[in-house]
Motif scaffolding. Structure first.
Motif, PDB file in Angstrom:
ATOM      1  N   TRP A  77     -19.094  -3.173  14.554  1.00 52.12           N
ATOM      2  CA  TRP A  77     -19.138  -1.911  14.584  1.00 52.12           C
ATOM      3  C   TRP A  77     -18.112  -1.432  13.466  1.00 52.12           C
ATOM      4  O   TRP A  77     -18.581  -0.789  12.603  1.00 52.12           O
ATOM      5  CB  TRP A  77     -18.594  -1.045  15.751  1.00 52.12           C
ATOM      6  CG  TRP A  77     -19.149   0.265  15.966  1.00 52.12           C
ATOM      7  CD1 TRP A  77     -20.295   0.665  17.021  1.00 52.12           C
ATOM      8  CD2 TRP A  77     -18.879   1.575  15.191  1.00 52.12           C
ATOM      9  NE1 TRP A  77     -20.470   1.857  16.908  1.00 52.12           N
ATOM     10  CE2 TRP A  77     -19.477   2.401  15.804  1.00 52.12           C
ATOM     11  CE3 TRP A  77     -17.930   1.925  14.193  1.00 52.12           C
ATOM     12  CZ2 TRP A  77     -19.575   3.821  15.519  1.00 52.12           C
ATOM     13  CZ3 TRP A  77     -18.051   2.936  13.849  1.00 52.12           C
ATOM     14  CH2 TRP A  77     -18.826   4.279  14.241  1.00 52.12           C
ATOM     15  N   THR A  78     -16.895  -1.946  13.542  1.00 52.74           N
ATOM     16  CA  THR A  78     -15.946  -1.523  12.505  1.00 52.74           C
ATOM     17  C   THR A  78     -16.245  -2.244  11.174  1.00 52.74           C
ATOM     18  O   THR A  78     -15.761  -1.533  10.166  1.00 52.74           O
ATOM     19  CB  THR A  78     -14.494  -2.080  13.099  1.00 52.74           C
ATOM     20  OG1 THR A  78     -14.320  -1.283  14.015  1.00 52.74           O
ATOM     21  CG2 THR A  78     -13.293  -2.019  11.932  1.00 52.74           C
ATOM     22  N   VAL A  79     -16.737  -3.430  11.089  1.00 54.83           N
ATOM     23  CA  VAL A  79     -17.359  -3.993  10.066  1.00 54.83           C
ATOM     24  C   VAL A  79     -18.087  -3.137   9.250  1.00 54.83           C
ATOM     25  O   VAL A  79     -18.106  -2.927   7.864  1.00 54.83           O
ATOM     26  CB  VAL A  79     -17.711  -5.525  10.043  1.00 54.83           C
ATOM     27  CG1 VAL A  79     -18.439  -6.118   8.916  1.00 54.83           C
ATOM     28  CG2 VAL A  79     -16.570  -6.390  10.575  1.00 54.83           C
ATOM     29  N   LEU A  80     -19.141  -2.817  10.105  1.00 57.18           N
ATOM     30  CA  LEU A  80     -20.335  -1.954   9.331  1.00 57.18           C
ATOM     31  C   LEU A  80     -19.798  -0.548   9.049  1.00 57.18           C
ATOM     32  O   LEU A  80     -20.016   0.011   7.942  1.00 57.18           O
ATOM     33  CB  LEU A  80     -21.524  -1.672  10.452  1.00 57.18           C
ATOM     34  CG  LEU A  80     -22.460  -2.728  10.439  1.00 57.18           C
ATOM     35  CD1 LEU A  80     -23.437  -2.527  11.944  1.00 57.18           C
ATOM     36  CD2 LEU A  80     -23.296  -2.743   9.379  1.00 57.18           C
ATOM     37  N   ASP A  81     -18.814   0.178   9.696  1.00 54.84           N
ATOM     38  CA  ASP A  81     -18.437   1.229   9.402  1.00 54.84           C
ATOM     39  C   ASP A  81     -17.420   1.174   7.884  1.00 54.84           C
ATOM     40  O   ASP A  81     -17.854   2.107   6.934  1.00 54.84           O
ATOM     41  CB  ASP A  81     -17.338   1.559  10.542  1.00 54.84           C
ATOM     42  CG  ASP A  81     -17.022   3.201  10.601  1.00 54.84           C
ATOM     43  OD1 ASP A  81     -17.896   4.018  10.002  1.00 54.84           O
ATOM     44  OD2 ASP A  81     -16.036   3.634  11.194  1.00 54.84           O
ATOM     45  N   PHE A  82     -16.715   0.224   7.897  1.00 55.38           N
ATOM     46  CA  PHE A  82     -15.940   0.162   6.615  1.00 55.38           C
ATOM     47  C   PHE A  82     -16.876  -0.255   5.360  1.00 55.38           C
ATOM     48  O   PHE A  82     -16.569   0.083   4.221  1.00 55.38           O
ATOM     49  CB  PHE A  82     -14.979  -0.813   6.675  1.00 55.38           C
ATOM     50  CG  PHE A  82     -13.661  -0.263   7.576  1.00 55.38           C
ATOM     51  CD1 PHE A  82     -13.549   1.175   8.051  1.00 55.38           C
ATOM     52  CD2 PHE A  82     -12.921  -1.163   8.282  1.00 55.38           C
ATOM     53  CE1 PHE A  82     -12.585   1.593   8.688  1.00 55.38           C
ATOM     54  CE2 PHE A  82     -11.730  -0.818   9.153  1.00 55.38           C
ATOM     55  CZ  PHE A  82     -11.728   0.575   9.349  1.00 55.38           C
ATOM     56  N   ALA A  83     -17.764  -1.293   5.767  1.00 56.31           N
ATOM     57  CA  ALA A  83     -18.911  -1.667   4.880  1.00 56.31           C
ATOM     58  C   ALA A  83     -19.598  -0.403   4.241  1.00 56.31           C
ATOM     59  O   ALA A  83     -19.761  -0.200   2.990  1.00 56.31           O
ATOM     60  CB  ALA A  83     -19.837  -2.702   5.144  1.00 56.31           C
ATOM     61  N   ILE A  84     -19.973   0.465   4.937  1.00 58.92           N
ATOM     62  CA  ILE A  84     -21.157   1.649   4.517  1.00 58.92           C
ATOM     63  C   ILE A  84     -19.973   2.545   3.783  1.00 58.92           C
ATOM     64  O   ILE A  84     -20.273   2.963   2.577  1.00 58.92           O
ATOM     65  CB  ILE A  84     -21.306   2.315   5.917  1.00 58.92           C
ATOM     66  CG1 ILE A  84     -22.539   1.608   6.593  1.00 58.92           C
ATOM     67  CG2 ILE A  84     -22.005   3.606   5.316  1.00 58.92           C
ATOM     68  CD1 ILE A  84     -22.620   2.218   7.961  1.00 58.92           C
ATOM     69  N   TRP A  85     -18.595   2.762   4.074  1.00 59.79           N
ATOM     70  CA  TRP A  85     -17.834   3.571   3.145  1.00 59.79           C
ATOM     71  C   TRP A  85     -17.733   2.981   1.813  1.00 59.79           C
ATOM     72  O   TRP A  85     -17.573   3.225   0.834  1.00 59.79           O
ATOM     73  CB  TRP A  85     -16.616   3.690   4.104  1.00 59.79           C
ATOM     74  CG  TRP A  85     -16.482   5.039   4.899  1.00 59.79           C
ATOM     75  CD1 TRP A  85     -16.904   6.225   4.752  1.00 59.79           C
ATOM     76  CD2 TRP A  85     -15.802   4.904   5.997  1.00 59.79           C
ATOM     77  NE1 TRP A  85     -16.915   6.819   5.727  1.00 59.79           N
ATOM     78  CE2 TRP A  85     -16.089   6.236   6.572  1.00 59.79           C
ATOM     79  CE3 TRP A  85     -15.158   4.217   6.990  1.00 59.79           C
ATOM     80  CZ2 TRP A  85     -15.307   6.747   7.856  1.00 59.79           C
ATOM     81  CZ3 TRP A  85     -14.554   4.906   8.071  1.00 59.79           C
ATOM     82  CH2 TRP A  85     -14.862   5.998   8.542  1.00 59.79           C
ATOM     83  N   SER A  86     -17.562   1.694   2.027  1.00 55.75           N
ATOM     84  CA  SER A  86     -17.164   0.721   0.809  1.00 55.75           C
ATOM     85  C   SER A  86     -18.415   0.802  -0.243  1.00 55.75           C
ATOM     86  O   SER A  86     -18.005   0.884  -1.314  1.00 55.75           O
ATOM     87  CB  SER A  86     -16.797  -0.787   1.128  1.00 55.75           C
ATOM     88  OG  SER A  86     -15.918  -0.994   1.678  1.00 55.75           O
ATOM     89  N   ALA A  87     -19.560   0.882   0.088  1.00 52.55           N
ATOM     90  CA  ALA A  87     -20.797   1.014  -0.603  1.00 52.55           C
ATOM     91  C   ALA A  87     -21.152   2.531  -1.121  1.00 52.55           C
ATOM     92  O   ALA A  87     -22.187   2.893  -1.844  1.00 52.55           O
ATOM     93  CB  ALA A  87     -22.042   0.570   0.256  1.00 52.55           C
ATOM     94  N   GLY A  88     -20.046   3.383  -0.732  1.00 51.29           N
ATOM     95  CA  GLY A  88     -20.079   4.780  -1.173  1.00 51.29           C
ATOM     96  C   GLY A  88     -21.272   5.723  -0.380  1.00 51.29           C
ATOM     97  O   GLY A  88     -21.437   6.608  -0.517  1.00 51.29           O
TER      98      GLY A  88
END
Length: 595
Positions: A77-88
């Motif tokens: 969950w946290t990986v996806l959360d931060f990855a989505i933010w990282s992708a803008g």
């Protein structure tokens, strides 16, 4: 001590800075299938998130696109959360307990085209939504089917430069997430929170809770659902602070995980603290030691109360407290891992009794207050001075005003500015620039806030008496046999209540009382059970005037749970649904005998 970070331009700037500083240190932990902890360093976390973010970019997720996450609280969950933010892009949480209609509403309202779900069962629900030609949902990715590994493989061709361009694109004014309210009073509203709402807020939290978050070896087990605003704020704040976060997706394993993880900090809702207390009491009762447990609990509470007095605990009280700790209290602390000195409680009132009990154990519960609209927290008690029974003082930047009718009004940089695609609800929530919380409270001379009720839940009896149901409900729920309570009486001649029995505690309770095994229905009609519920009601009534006291109650055989829709995922009773579904039984309370 590590210096707390200052406000950053966006959430991922906070996160990546923290991971860079802690590249070789453990920042997160999750369990393998054998429940053994696996450590993740800051460098590993950064690499993992970067690889997933590149996969999102390769999939065509663009700047400002909304992406849904429907999953229990776990590392992915946290990986996806931060990855989505990282992708803008903009992550939008969906509770893992959501129905198809709830998924449909959120994905449609937030225009979500890609939804990451945890299980095949979640995927089946989502596919029924996606089958509607009007649904924007076009891609359903299943985490348990390797969705994250697939993303990492697909993103191999995306350059570091492109990823960094995406990650740094968001400014403090840009939308970071849309969090949908629990919907206790109607259809969930999408709360729009910006990157600035988070970064400014977290800088203030770090400053005020330095001793909790920045102490050497600070750690916590995250078990609150990350779809909830409180857990989401805590997630970002802990990662930015470097507090080691372990993930517990299965609440039935929480005690075991606490024992092996040994957190220094516990973040929970009051129901969790209540369950720990009542479970310990019932275990003592089953072993024939309930009297010594209750004696020890009194020593803990009395000792904590004495800490707030000018003279402090007496010598005799201190000795009794030490004995109670040796005999009973240290065992309860061991259930929580044995290493915790701090706890943060939010989402609902904790109550003075539990606050003093846990401080008497050696666990200082810093009770706080907030709504999704004010980014989960506007107030919290501070480590250097905690007033039990209050939710503390405002966090930095938060302004507070108490309206003439007692409603708490807020404004500040951490508050949302609008509901998603709902200007009418937005306009109705603000007055002269102040957000109207809907909660009733009072401030003392030091600025500490006490919540006394929910404005929409205030009961006005036929005699014109205003009654805040929370005080009575909290006290009744504290009794080991009672699971939930809903106080009623709006427009009626007296106050009454619906109560449910705690089916988990019931067998131990019956055994401790020397009673045979009973079904819930049999227990509800049993004279001994009723006698003890009567006593619990009497004790609750001592906290209020006679006009506010419960005169009659009925035991409801079906407990209020998340599964049947009577509790929100944050364990709040959906009062409107209970009142609607049990209207006939409520009327019967007033139509039969006099109280």
């Amino acid at each position: 001590m590590i210096d707390a970070p200052t406000p950053a331009p966006n959430i991922m700037a906070l996160v990546t800075e923290s991971w860079s500083v802690r590249a070789d240190k453990v920042v997160m932990r999750y369990t393998d299938p054998e429940d053994q902890w696996i450590d993740v360093t800051g460098g590993q976390a950064r690499a993992h998130v970067d690889a997933v973010a590149k996969g999102l970019i390769a999939r065509g997720i663009g700047l400002g696109d909304t992406v849904g996450i429907m999953c229990r609280t776990r590392f992915e969950w946290t990986v996806l959360d931060f990855a989505i933010w990282s992708a803008g892009a903009i992550p939008v949480p969906v509770y893992d307990t959501s129905s198809a209609s709830q998924i449909d509403w959120i994905t449609s309202d937030a225009n979500i085209t890609t939804l990451f779900v945890e299980t095949d069962a979640h995927a089946e629900l989502a596919r029924t939504v996606a089958s509607d030609p009007e649904s924007p949902l076009t891609a359903i990715e299943v985490i348990d089917r390797g969705a994250i590994d697939s993303l990492m493989a697909e993103g191999a061709g995306v350059s570091d430069a492109e990823l960094e361009s995406r990650r740094s694109a968001a400014t403090s004014d840009d939308l970071a997430t849309i969090i949908y309210t629990s919907g206790t009073t109607g259809r969930p509203k999408g709360v729009r929170l910006t990157h600035g709402n988070y970064t400014v807020h977290i800088a203030g939290i770090h400053e005020e809770l330095r001793d909790v978050l920045f102490e050497d070896g600070a750690s916590t087990v995250m078990f609150l659902t990350l779809a909830h605003s409180l857990a989401r704020l805590v997630e970002v704040a802990l990662v930015a602070a470097g507090t080691v976060m372990g993930f517990c997706p299965d609440s039935s394993k929480l005690v075991a995980y606490m024992g092996t993880f040994k957190p220094t900090l516990i973040v929970a809702v009051p129901r969790v603290f209540e369950k720990v207390y009542t479970s310990a009491e019932q275990k003592a009762a089953a072993g024939g030691k309930v009297k010594i447990f209750r004696w020890a609990a009194r020593q803990a509470i009395d000792y904590s109360k004495a800490l707030d007095s000018p003279q402090g605990p007496s010598t005799m009280l201190t000795l009794r407290h030490r004995l109670a700790h040796a005999l009973v209290l240290k065992k309860i602390m061991a259930v929580l891992g044995g290493n915790s000195h701090w706890a943060i409680s939010g989402s609902a009132p904790l109550g003075e009794r539990l606050g003093h009990f846990y401080r008497g154990l050696g666990l200082v519960v810093l009770e706080g207050y907030g709504l999704t609209e004010n980014n989960a927290a506007s107030h919290v008690n501070r480590p250097e001075r905690s007033k039990i029974g209050t939710v503390g003082r405002p966090l930095p930047g938060i302004e507070v005003k108490i309206a003439d009718d007692g409603e708490i009004l807020l404004r500040g940089p951490s508050l949302f500015s609008q509901y998603h695609r709902n200007p009418e609800a937005t306009a109705a929530s603000f007055h002269d620039g102040w957000f109207m919380t809907g909660d009733i409270g009072i401030e003392d001379e030091d600025g500490y806030l006490t919540i006394t009720g929910r404005k929409k839940e205030i009961i006005v009896t036929a005699g014109g008496k205003n009654v805040a149901p929370a005080m009575l409900e909290d006290r009744l729920r504290a009794y080991p046999l009672i699971s939930q309570c809903v106080v009623v009486g709006d427009g009626k001649p007296f106050i009454a209540a619906l109560v449910t029995l705690d089916t988990e505690a019931l067998p131990r309770w019956l055994k401790a009382k020397g009673l045979p095994e009973l079904t819930t229905a049999e227990a509800a009609a049993d004279p001994t059970v009723r006698e003890h519920i009567d006593k619990a009601v009497e004790r609750a009534n001592r906290a209020v005037s006679r006009a506010e006291s419960i005169r009659k109650y009925e035991v409801v055989l079906e407990d209020f749970t998340i599964a049947n829709g009577y509790l929100t995922p944050s364990l709040k009773v959906v009062r409107s649904r209970v009142l609607a579904d049990y209207q006939e039984r409520i009327e019967n309370l007033y139509a039969t005998t006099k109280p």
